[in-house]
Design a protein around this motif. Structure first.
Motif, PDB file in Angstrom:
ATOM      1  N   SER A  78      52.721  15.141  22.590  1.00  0.00           N
ATOM      2  CA  SER A  78      54.092  15.167  23.074  1.00  0.00           C
ATOM      3  C   SER A  78      55.070  14.993  21.920  1.00  0.00           C
ATOM      4  O   SER A  78      56.096  15.689  21.838  1.00  0.00           O
ATOM      5  N   ALA A  79      54.749  14.077  21.017  1.00  0.00           N
ATOM      6  CA  ALA A  79      55.607  13.856  19.847  1.00  0.00           C
ATOM      7  C   ALA A  79      55.644  15.090  18.952  1.00  0.00           C
ATOM      8  O   ALA A  79      56.699  15.457  18.434  1.00  0.00           O
ATOM      9  N   ARG A  81      55.208  18.231  19.887  1.00  0.00           N
ATOM     10  CA  ARG A  81      56.028  19.248  20.557  1.00  0.00           C
ATOM     11  C   ARG A  81      57.516  18.953  20.405  1.00  0.00           C
ATOM     12  O   ARG A  81      58.321  19.862  20.191  1.00  0.00           O
ATOM     13  N   ASN A  82      57.892  17.693  20.518  1.00  0.00           N
ATOM     14  CA  ASN A  82      59.306  17.329  20.444  1.00  0.00           C
ATOM     15  C   ASN A  82      59.860  17.399  19.027  1.00  0.00           C
ATOM     16  O   ASN A  82      61.045  17.700  18.834  1.00  0.00           O
ATOM     17  N   GLN A  83      59.022  17.111  18.032  1.00  0.00           N
ATOM     18  CA  GLN A  83      59.505  16.983  16.661  1.00  0.00           C
ATOM     19  C   GLN A  83      59.202  18.183  15.775  1.00  0.00           C
ATOM     20  O   GLN A  83      59.935  18.446  14.813  1.00  0.00           O
ATOM     21  N   PRO A 107      67.151  17.898  23.746  1.00  0.00           N
ATOM     22  CA  PRO A 107      66.050  17.416  22.909  1.00  0.00           C
ATOM     23  C   PRO A 107      66.458  16.245  22.009  1.00  0.00           C
ATOM     24  O   PRO A 107      65.643  15.369  21.710  1.00  0.00           O
ATOM     25  N   TYR A 110      66.296  13.064  24.031  1.00  0.00           N
ATOM     26  CA  TYR A 110      64.916  12.577  24.122  1.00  0.00           C
ATOM     27  C   TYR A 110      64.451  11.967  22.802  1.00  0.00           C
ATOM     28  O   TYR A 110      63.606  11.070  22.785  1.00  0.00           O
ATOM     29  N   ALA A 111      65.023  12.456  21.698  1.00  0.00           N
ATOM     30  CA  ALA A 111      64.636  11.952  20.380  1.00  0.00           C
ATOM     31  C   ALA A 111      65.348  10.650  20.013  1.00  0.00           C
ATOM     32  O   ALA A 111      65.093  10.071  18.952  1.00  0.00           O
ATOM     33  N   ARG A 118      74.225  13.681  18.341  1.00  0.00           N
ATOM     34  CA  ARG A 118      73.868  14.761  19.250  1.00  0.00           C
ATOM     35  C   ARG A 118      74.946  15.839  19.278  1.00  0.00           C
ATOM     36  O   ARG A 118      74.661  17.034  19.178  1.00  0.00           O
ATOM     37  N   ARG A 154      69.133  25.370  21.236  1.00  0.00           N
ATOM     38  CA  ARG A 154      68.396  24.187  21.696  1.00  0.00           C
ATOM     39  C   ARG A 154      67.079  24.042  20.935  1.00  0.00           C
ATOM     40  O   ARG A 154      66.693  22.937  20.543  1.00  0.00           O
ATOM     41  N   ASN A 158      66.308  19.958  16.975  1.00  0.00           N
ATOM     42  CA  ASN A 158      65.534  18.892  16.333  1.00  0.00           C
ATOM     43  C   ASN A 158      64.982  19.292  14.965  1.00  0.00           C
ATOM     44  O   ASN A 158      64.086  18.629  14.443  1.00  0.00           O
ATOM     45  N   PRO A 160      62.960  21.820  13.943  1.00  0.00           N
ATOM     46  CA  PRO A 160      61.501  21.910  14.033  1.00  0.00           C
ATOM     47  C   PRO A 160      60.886  22.628  12.847  1.00  0.00           C
ATOM     48  O   PRO A 160      61.550  23.405  12.155  1.00  0.00           O
TER      49      PRO A 160
END
Length: 230
Positions: A78-79, A81-83, A107, A110-111, A118, A154, A158, A160
Motif C-alpha cells: 500500500s505504501a 502504491r501511494n508513494q 493522494p 492520504y500522505a 496540498r 492527481r 505525490n 511518483p
C-alpha cells in the motif's frame, strides 16, 4: 527502476487455473516511455496489475525502485502504491462531487501533507497539465480530455517514481487523445518514467519502446525507432 526475472502469475479459482504470465523477464530504466500491447487475454492487463503492486507474482522476482515486491507485506505494498506509483485509468476515476483541485489533493491528504502543502502541489500539477484556470470546476463541468488531465495531475501529485496508465485514451476522441499523449510526452521529456497499456497502435506510436504480449509471454520488445529519433 522495474526489473522482472522469470515472473509467473497464476490465478486459481477452485480447480481452474489461469496462467496469465509465463516466465516474463524485462527491465525498464528510469525516464523510459513504454507501451504494453497485445490482444485480449494476452497478459498485458495482468502485467500492469503486477507492475502497479495490485497483484503479486506467483513466482519469480519483481523489483520496483529497489524494493522486492514479492516479499512485501500488504501494508508495504500500500505504501509503495501511494508513494512510488501514479495511476491513470481509462475511466478517470475522479470524485464526481469534488473540484479538480480537491481530486488532485487527495493522494497528498492520504500522505499526511498539510493543507498549504496540498494546495500548492495540486496547483502546480494542474498547471503542468494546462488546467490551473479550471481547478475549481467539478468533473461534470469538464470535457473528457480535461478530466483525464485532472487524473494525470492527481497521478503526479505525490511525485511518483513511475506513472502507470491503463488505456488512458480509451474514452476520448482523436483530438483529445492526441492532447493527452502530448502531455505524457512532455512529462517524459521532463524525466518521468511512463508505462502505458493500450490496444491502439496509433497511441503506442507516441512511446519510445513497445512491448507486445501474447499468451502470457513477451512476443516482442523493441524500440520505436521513429519516436526515439525525434
Amino acid at each position: 527502476m522495474i526489473t522482472f526475472e522469470h515472473v509467473d502469475k497464476i490465478y486459481a479459482s477452485g480447480e481452474m487455473r489461469v496462467h496469465a504470465l509465463k516466465g516474463v523477464s524485462l527491465h525498464i530504466e528510469p525516464r523510459e516511455f513504454v507501451s504494453i500491447m497485445g490482444p485480449s487475454g494476452s497478459g498485458k492487463s495482468t502485467m500492469m496489475n503486477v507492475i502497479g503492486c495490485l497483484d503479486k507474482p506467483t513466482s519469480g522476482t519483481y523489483v520496483l525502485d529497489g524494493i522486492r515486491i514479492g516479499s512485501a507485506s500488504a501494508k508495504q505494498l500500500s505504501a509503495v502504491r501511494n508513494q512510488k506509483i501514479g495511476f491513470v485509468f481509462q475511466n478517470f476515476n475522479l470524485l464526481k462531487r469534488t473540484s479538480a483541485i480537491e481530486n488532485v489533493e487527495l493522494p497528498l491528504l492520504y500522505a499526511g501533507k498539510n493543507k498549504k502543502e496540498r494546495r500548492e502541489r495540486a496547483e502546480y500539477c494542474l498547471e503542468l497539465v494546462g488546467l490551473k484556470d479550471r481547478m475549481h470546476h467539478k468533473p461534470n463541468e469538464l470535457s473528457g480530455g480535461q478530466q483525464q488531465r485532472v487524473a494525470i495531475a492527481r497521478a503526479l501529485s505525490n511525485e511518483p517514481a513511475i506513472i502507470l496508465a491503463d488505456e488512458p485514451t480509451g474514452n476520448l476522441d482523436t483530438a483529445s487523445s492526441e492532447e493527452i499523449m502530448g502531455i505524457f510526452k512532455q512529462l517524459n521529456d521532463s524525466g518521468n518514467t511512463i508505462v502505458l497499456v493500450t490496444h491502439e497502435p496509433e497511441i503506442a506510436a507516441h512511446t519510445k519502446r513497445i512491448i507486445w504480449f501474447r499468451d502470457g509471454k513477451i512476443e516482442s520488445d523493441r524500440p520505436n525507432l521513429e519516436r526515439v529519433s525525434l
